[in-house]
Design a protein around this motif. Structure first.
Motif, PDB file in Angstrom:
ATOM      1  N   ALA A  82       0.870  -1.219   0.292  1.00 34.50           N
ATOM      2  CA  ALA A  82       0.154  -0.227  -0.032  1.00 34.50           C
ATOM      3  C   ALA A  82       0.838   1.384  -0.090  1.00 34.50           C
ATOM      4  O   ALA A  82       0.859   2.048  -0.670  1.00 34.50           O
ATOM      5  CB  ALA A  82      -1.181   0.182   1.111  1.00 34.50           C
ATOM      6  N   CYS A  83       2.119   1.339   0.648  1.00 37.74           N
ATOM      7  CA  CYS A  83       2.512   2.166   0.685  1.00 37.74           C
ATOM      8  C   CYS A  83       3.462   3.044  -0.200  1.00 37.74           C
ATOM      9  O   CYS A  83       3.431   3.704  -1.276  1.00 37.74           O
ATOM     10  CB  CYS A  83       4.271   2.314   1.992  1.00 37.74           C
ATOM     11  SG  CYS A  83       5.313   3.122   1.745  1.00 37.74           S
ATOM     12  N   LEU A  84       3.769   1.780  -1.244  1.00 37.55           N
ATOM     13  CA  LEU A  84       4.748   1.845  -2.913  1.00 37.55           C
ATOM     14  C   LEU A  84       3.752   1.660  -3.878  1.00 37.55           C
ATOM     15  O   LEU A  84       3.652   2.697  -4.626  1.00 37.55           O
ATOM     16  CB  LEU A  84       5.129   0.570  -2.952  1.00 37.55           C
ATOM     17  CG  LEU A  84       6.265   0.476  -2.028  1.00 37.55           C
ATOM     18  CD1 LEU A  84       7.484  -0.573  -2.244  1.00 37.55           C
ATOM     19  CD2 LEU A  84       7.100   1.791  -1.908  1.00 37.55           C
ATOM     20  N   GLU A  85       2.511   1.096  -3.680  1.00 37.20           N
ATOM     21  CA  GLU A  85       1.067   0.760  -4.642  1.00 37.20           C
ATOM     22  C   GLU A  85      -0.091   2.012  -4.918  1.00 37.20           C
ATOM     23  O   GLU A  85      -1.100   2.031  -5.534  1.00 37.20           O
ATOM     24  CB  GLU A  85       0.404  -0.249  -5.173  1.00 37.20           C
ATOM     25  CG  GLU A  85       2.026  -1.584  -5.250  1.00 37.20           C
ATOM     26  CD  GLU A  85       2.116  -1.551  -7.155  1.00 37.20           C
ATOM     27  OE1 GLU A  85       1.983  -0.668  -7.501  1.00 37.20           O
ATOM     28  OE2 GLU A  85       3.132  -2.083  -6.665  1.00 37.20           O
ATOM     29  N   GLY A  86      -0.557   2.709  -3.586  1.00 40.11           N
ATOM     30  CA  GLY A  86      -1.306   3.604  -3.264  1.00 40.11           C
ATOM     31  C   GLY A  86      -2.599   2.280  -3.047  1.00 40.11           C
ATOM     32  O   GLY A  86      -2.187   1.419  -2.504  1.00 40.11           O
ATOM     33  N   GLU A  87      -3.161   2.276  -3.109  1.00 38.39           N
ATOM     34  CA  GLU A  87      -5.116   1.611  -2.518  1.00 38.39           C
ATOM     35  C   GLU A  87      -4.832   0.523  -3.578  1.00 38.39           C
ATOM     36  O   GLU A  87      -4.708   0.426  -4.477  1.00 38.39           O
ATOM     37  CB  GLU A  87      -6.551   2.276  -2.442  1.00 38.39           C
ATOM     38  CG  GLU A  87      -7.271   1.340  -2.277  1.00 38.39           C
ATOM     39  CD  GLU A  87      -7.636   1.129  -0.615  1.00 38.39           C
ATOM     40  OE1 GLU A  87      -7.802  -0.056  -0.267  1.00 38.39           O
ATOM     41  OE2 GLU A  87      -6.664   1.932   0.281  1.00 38.39           O
ATOM     42  N   LEU A  88      -5.280  -0.581  -3.150  1.00 35.67           N
ATOM     43  CA  LEU A  88      -4.733  -1.466  -4.099  1.00 35.67           C
ATOM     44  C   LEU A  88      -6.022  -2.048  -3.737  1.00 35.67           C
ATOM     45  O   LEU A  88      -6.797  -2.678  -3.321  1.00 35.67           O
ATOM     46  CB  LEU A  88      -4.335  -2.831  -2.814  1.00 35.67           C
ATOM     47  CG  LEU A  88      -2.715  -2.672  -2.856  1.00 35.67           C
ATOM     48  CD1 LEU A  88      -2.186  -3.669  -1.784  1.00 35.67           C
ATOM     49  CD2 LEU A  88      -1.765  -2.477  -3.968  1.00 35.67           C
ATOM     50  N   GLU A  89      -6.628  -2.254  -5.163  1.00 33.94           N
ATOM     51  CA  GLU A  89      -8.321  -2.629  -5.755  1.00 33.94           C
ATOM     52  C   GLU A  89      -8.254  -3.825  -6.492  1.00 33.94           C
ATOM     53  O   GLU A  89      -7.476  -3.541  -7.630  1.00 33.94           O
ATOM     54  CB  GLU A  89      -9.305  -1.729  -6.348  1.00 33.94           C
ATOM     55  CG  GLU A  89      -8.617  -0.597  -4.985  1.00 33.94           C
ATOM     56  CD  GLU A  89     -10.030   1.084  -5.522  1.00 33.94           C
ATOM     57  OE1 GLU A  89     -10.773   0.739  -6.571  1.00 33.94           O
ATOM     58  OE2 GLU A  89      -8.794   2.250  -5.762  1.00 33.94           O
ATOM     59  N   VAL A  90      -9.206  -4.486  -6.730  1.00 32.15           N
ATOM     60  CA  VAL A  90      -9.748  -5.570  -8.172  1.00 32.15           C
ATOM     61  C   VAL A  90      -9.823  -5.718  -9.459  1.00 32.15           C
ATOM     62  O   VAL A  90      -8.858  -5.143 -10.309  1.00 32.15           O
ATOM     63  CB  VAL A  90      -9.720  -6.300  -7.381  1.00 32.15           C
ATOM     64  CG1 VAL A  90     -10.484  -7.777  -8.245  1.00 32.15           C
ATOM     65  CG2 VAL A  90      -9.289  -7.401  -5.954  1.00 32.15           C
ATOM     66  N   ALA A  91     -10.779  -4.236  -8.777  1.00 33.68           N
ATOM     67  CA  ALA A  91     -11.170  -3.764 -10.429  1.00 33.68           C
ATOM     68  C   ALA A  91     -11.636  -1.980  -9.632  1.00 33.68           C
ATOM     69  O   ALA A  91     -12.880  -2.074  -9.600  1.00 33.68           O
ATOM     70  CB  ALA A  91     -12.585  -5.492 -10.865  1.00 33.68           C
ATOM     71  N   PRO A  92     -11.009  -1.589  -9.989  1.00 32.17           N
ATOM     72  CA  PRO A  92     -11.136  -0.008  -9.843  1.00 32.17           C
ATOM     73  C   PRO A  92     -12.903   0.314 -10.536  1.00 32.17           C
ATOM     74  O   PRO A  92     -12.659  -0.476 -11.965  1.00 32.17           O
ATOM     75  CB  PRO A  92      -9.884   0.810  -9.799  1.00 32.17           C
ATOM     76  CG  PRO A  92      -9.063  -0.427 -10.081  1.00 32.17           C
ATOM     77  CD  PRO A  92      -9.591  -1.733 -10.559  1.00 32.17           C
ATOM     78  N   GLY A  93     -13.904   0.999 -10.153  1.00 32.09           N
ATOM     79  CA  GLY A  93     -14.243   1.402 -10.457  1.00 32.09           C
ATOM     80  C   GLY A  93     -15.721   0.852 -10.358  1.00 32.09           C
ATOM     81  O   GLY A  93     -17.107   0.372 -11.086  1.00 32.09           O
TER      82      GLY A  93
END
Length: 137
Positions: A82-93
């Motif tokens: 999360a620190c490096l990639e930001g919010e981790l989402e499977v399918a944004p939107g």
């Protein structure tokens, strides 16, 4: 779609290395970069981001380098990514209103469960995987 960039993979690799070698003191960037084929300049940027996130600390001087900021059993894989990639989402939107929203939520929960292990757990899994391949005749 949930994907990890080289930034996340390299960062997690570096944190695992810092955990595995915690007893030896700070580790220099060039050592980690050479051991894992990571471009040194890129690794520097990653470790600076992890330092800003409070996950690693740096030490100056001839014996300087990087170390985990705290214990490996208190730092989660999710925190690093999360620190490096930001919010981790499977399918944004894809919202709950979508017909597949429930399924995407289930996938998201499964991924979070897998990422919700500590660096100490990851270290143990790594060491066990190495023992499985270390046999003699």
């Amino acid at each position: 779609m949930f994907t990890l960039s080289s930034r996340g993979l390299y960062g997690l690799t570096a944190v695992l290395e810092l955990g595995l070698r915690a007893d030896t003191g700070p580790i220099q960037i060039k050592e980690i970069a050479a051991a894992h084929g990571i471009p040194q300049h890129y690794l520097e940027q990653i470790l600076v981001a992890l330092k800003k996130g409070g996950l690693v600390q740096s030490f100056r001087g001839n014996q300087g380098g990087y170390a985990l900021n705290g214990r490996a059993d208190q730092l989660r894989v999710y925190d690093v990514l999360a620190c490096l990639e930001g919010e981790l989402e499977v399918a944004p939107g894809v919202s709950g209103a979508s017909r597949l929203g429930f399924y995407m939520t289930n996938i998201q929960k499964a991924i979070y469960r897998e990422l919700d292990i500590t660096i100490a757990d990851l270290m143990q899994q790594y060491q066990e995987s190495q023992q499985a391949f270390n046999y003699s005749i």
